[in-house]
Scaffold this motif. Sequence first.
Motif, PDB file in Angstrom:
ATOM      1  N   GLU A   1      98.231  55.883  -0.955  1.00  9.21           N
ATOM      2  CA  GLU A   1      98.768  57.010  -0.202  1.00  9.21           C
ATOM      3  C   GLU A   1      98.981  56.705   1.273  1.00  9.21           C
ATOM      4  O   GLU A   1      99.754  57.398   1.933  1.00  9.21           O
ATOM      5  CB  GLU A   1      97.856  58.215  -0.391  1.00  9.21           C
TER       6      GLU A   1
ATOM      7  N   LYS B   1      92.710  65.717  -8.973  1.00  5.50           N
ATOM      8  CA  LYS B   1      91.445  65.003  -9.063  1.00  5.50           C
ATOM      9  C   LYS B   1      90.958  65.087 -10.509  1.00  5.50           C
ATOM     10  O   LYS B   1      91.464  65.874 -11.296  1.00  5.50           O
ATOM     11  CB  LYS B   1      90.397  65.623  -8.142  1.00  5.50           C
TER      12      LYS B   1
ATOM     13  N   TYR C   1      94.379  69.068   3.232  1.00 12.69           N
ATOM     14  CA  TYR C   1      94.503  67.913   2.350  1.00 12.69           C
ATOM     15  C   TYR C   1      93.149  67.301   1.995  1.00 12.69           C
ATOM     16  O   TYR C   1      93.046  66.525   1.068  1.00 12.69           O
ATOM     17  CB  TYR C   1      95.371  66.848   3.040  1.00 12.69           C
ATOM     18  N   ARG C   2      92.114  67.684   2.732  1.00 15.80           N
ATOM     19  CA  ARG C   2      90.835  66.988   2.612  1.00 15.80           C
ATOM     20  C   ARG C   2      90.174  67.177   1.247  1.00 15.80           C
ATOM     21  O   ARG C   2      89.598  66.227   0.696  1.00 15.80           O
ATOM     22  CB  ARG C   2      89.898  67.461   3.719  1.00 15.80           C
TER      23      ARG C   2
ATOM     24  N   ARG D   1      92.979  55.478  -3.185  1.00 18.66           N
ATOM     25  CA  ARG D   1      93.779  56.463  -2.447  1.00 18.66           C
ATOM     26  C   ARG D   1      94.319  55.868  -1.160  1.00 18.66           C
ATOM     27  O   ARG D   1      95.473  56.097  -0.790  1.00 18.66           O
ATOM     28  CB  ARG D   1      92.924  57.690  -2.120  1.00 18.66           C
ATOM     29  N   ARG D   2      93.472  55.144  -0.446  1.00 16.67           N
ATOM     30  CA  ARG D   2      93.904  54.525   0.806  1.00 16.67           C
ATOM     31  C   ARG D   2      95.070  53.575   0.558  1.00 16.67           C
ATOM     32  O   ARG D   2      96.063  53.577   1.290  1.00 16.67           O
ATOM     33  CB  ARG D   2      92.731  53.765   1.419  1.00 16.67           C
TER      34      ARG D   2
ATOM     35  N   ARG E   1      91.348  67.446  -1.724  1.00 19.06           N
ATOM     36  CA  ARG E   1      91.887  66.600  -2.804  1.00 19.06           C
ATOM     37  C   ARG E   1      91.470  65.138  -2.656  1.00 19.06           C
ATOM     38  O   ARG E   1      91.688  64.334  -3.558  1.00 19.06           O
ATOM     39  CB  ARG E   1      93.409  66.713  -2.856  1.00 19.06           C
ATOM     40  N   CYS E   2      90.878  64.784  -1.514  1.00 18.06           N
ATOM     41  CA  CYS E   2      90.411  63.416  -1.283  1.00 18.06           C
ATOM     42  C   CYS E   2      88.892  63.354  -1.209  1.00 18.06           C
ATOM     43  O   CYS E   2      88.332  62.386  -0.671  1.00 18.06           O
ATOM     44  CB  CYS E   2      91.023  62.859   0.004  1.00 18.06           C
TER      45      CYS E   2
ATOM     46  N   LEU F   1      89.893  61.468   4.100  1.00 19.06           N
ATOM     47  CA  LEU F   1      91.340  61.317   4.041  1.00 19.06           C
ATOM     48  C   LEU F   1      91.722  59.839   4.000  1.00 19.06           C
ATOM     49  O   LEU F   1      91.033  58.994   4.582  1.00 19.06           O
ATOM     50  CB  LEU F   1      91.980  61.985   5.251  1.00 19.06           C
ATOM     51  N   PRO F   2      92.832  59.504   3.334  1.00 20.58           N
ATOM     52  CA  PRO F   2      93.222  58.092   3.236  1.00 20.58           C
ATOM     53  C   PRO F   2      93.516  57.440   4.583  1.00 20.58           C
ATOM     54  O   PRO F   2      93.424  56.226   4.713  1.00 20.58           O
ATOM     55  CB  PRO F   2      94.486  58.138   2.358  1.00 20.58           C
TER      56      PRO F   2
ATOM     57  N   ASP G   1      87.611  55.105  -5.964  1.00 22.02           N
ATOM     58  CA  ASP G   1      88.638  56.133  -5.776  1.00 22.02           C
ATOM     59  C   ASP G   1      89.116  56.158  -4.331  1.00 22.02           C
ATOM     60  O   ASP G   1      90.307  56.300  -4.059  1.00 22.02           O
ATOM     61  CB  ASP G   1      88.095  57.511  -6.160  1.00 22.02           C
ATOM     62  N   ARG G   2      88.191  56.031  -3.388  1.00 30.96           N
ATOM     63  CA  ARG G   2      88.560  56.077  -1.978  1.00 30.96           C
ATOM     64  C   ARG G   2      89.472  54.906  -1.615  1.00 30.96           C
ATOM     65  O   ARG G   2      90.484  55.075  -0.930  1.00 30.96           O
ATOM     66  CB  ARG G   2      87.309  56.040  -1.116  1.00 30.96           C
TER      67      ARG G   2
END
Length: 524
Positions: A108, A368, A503-504, A104-105, A506-507, A511-512, A100-101
């Motif tokens: 996004e 999420k 924003y953190r 997202r990176r 949701r990640c 963060l991305p 997932d990380r």
Amino acid sequence: MLHNIPVPVLARRQFLAGCVSLPACLPGAADRSQTFRGLRLEYGASAPPAVPPPLSLPEQSGLVVEFRDAPEGPLCALGVRAMLHRKPCLLPIAVWTASDRARRRAREALHLPAYRGKVTGSEGHWSLAVDDRTVFSATVASGASRVGPATQTGPWATFRHQISPDWTADRLIPGDAGLWSLTAEDAEPPVAIDADSVRIGGTLDGWLDRFGAAGPASVAQITLFPQASPRFSRDVEAPALEPIALRNYLGAPPPEVAAADFPSPARARAALGAQRELVRPDILIAYVDCVPTSDSAPALVPPPCTADPSGAVRVMAIRGLRDPSLDEAWLFARCAAEERVAWYAVSHLAQSLRGAEFGREVLGYPTKAGTAHAMLGGNRFLCSVGRAEATLFEAHGTYGGFSTGTSIDEMTVATLRPNTAAPESPPRGEILLQMWYFQGLRRPVSLRSVAASFSPPTRGAASEIWNALGPVRPYYASILDGGVMQRLPARVLAEAGGIDEYYRDRCDGTLPWEETGAAGLSSA
């Protein structure tokens, strides 16, 4: 009385000055001491996808399928060979990863077409499974002979852009489109092996057939280390970029662009503009408005929106009466935006994440994976929200009497999305406003019977913003049965700085666009 100070919308221009290469963003560390194994397969292509300028196709078109191993898990990528300034490069068409990380990176921070897929790899066998179905595999026979040096792919190309939240007008925000190249050096020169010694299974869910792939014509074993060295190439005219920009949302509503049409400009624009609204039919909607009984609630609303002094929040649970994939839950915080009452979307948990990228990346939805239940039984209702087998919120109460017919509700929803085309790192954000409408048979709720509670964090479980709200007192509840939800196009209200802490969650804490240490994502 709620109030806010109007903030003018600043010019959305320039491009992300600090980012990472594709391998650095997906596998993880940018440490030259780490090398990653992989397998690269080259195909001829009789019907390659068109590429927007300034890219061009070489005389002999080809596709590349690449498997890579990395600390955060292996990935698989499909790209088309292209030319940039008369030099070879690779345009990614799809990237699959189970992280997932990493996804997202990629999506996004770099606007790469990354999707969910389980990749397994070893020295002799690599495979990709999507939705628990193997769609591609490559097995190298033991003792496969090496036949010499292999052709290198050159840098990967990526187009940065901002898709307009009003998809009925401009598809891309003018001035926010550009081409960047992402480089990754080979730790050692790639080594070609006998293609006849490699057994291939599947066609990447039809992607290879779609582009007339023949082969593989060549196979190479690769050893890479990621290197964060992005280079801006040039501005790009938005209309030419639309089909490539929309590729990130293939199959999402909107735009419902068939993969077989990739990347037809006319079809992509028509599919996107034809939908004047997002509609969720045949749903049960139950929501409870609460105020905290202590000052434990965190600051949930980013400026220039102004939080309700009482700290009021709304939990909305939605159940798909015919389609369980529509089950979702929202956590909103009451606020003022543009001198009107609005509800800021703090968290969104969805039963199914298929097609969720459009809402998360274009409309700023904080989506999420999670569970949501809205149920009616006898004269009682129950709402339950959870994640990772932990309960985050519960509410229940009674209802009675008869509905007087179809009722209509509306909400002004405020969301936050990062402007990753801007030069700042971390990026600034944009506050979006979107109108939501609901209609259905209203079930009269007895407010005195309603009980609601947010759960404290579970020992050992990841922290969620839901766990920080503490005790609350419900002051309103509503049920719409057999309802329909309509979401209209959104618009940008204002820019917002310092978005990281908003924003953190949701990640899942990372963060991305931020560094995560030696084994995580790195930024230039």
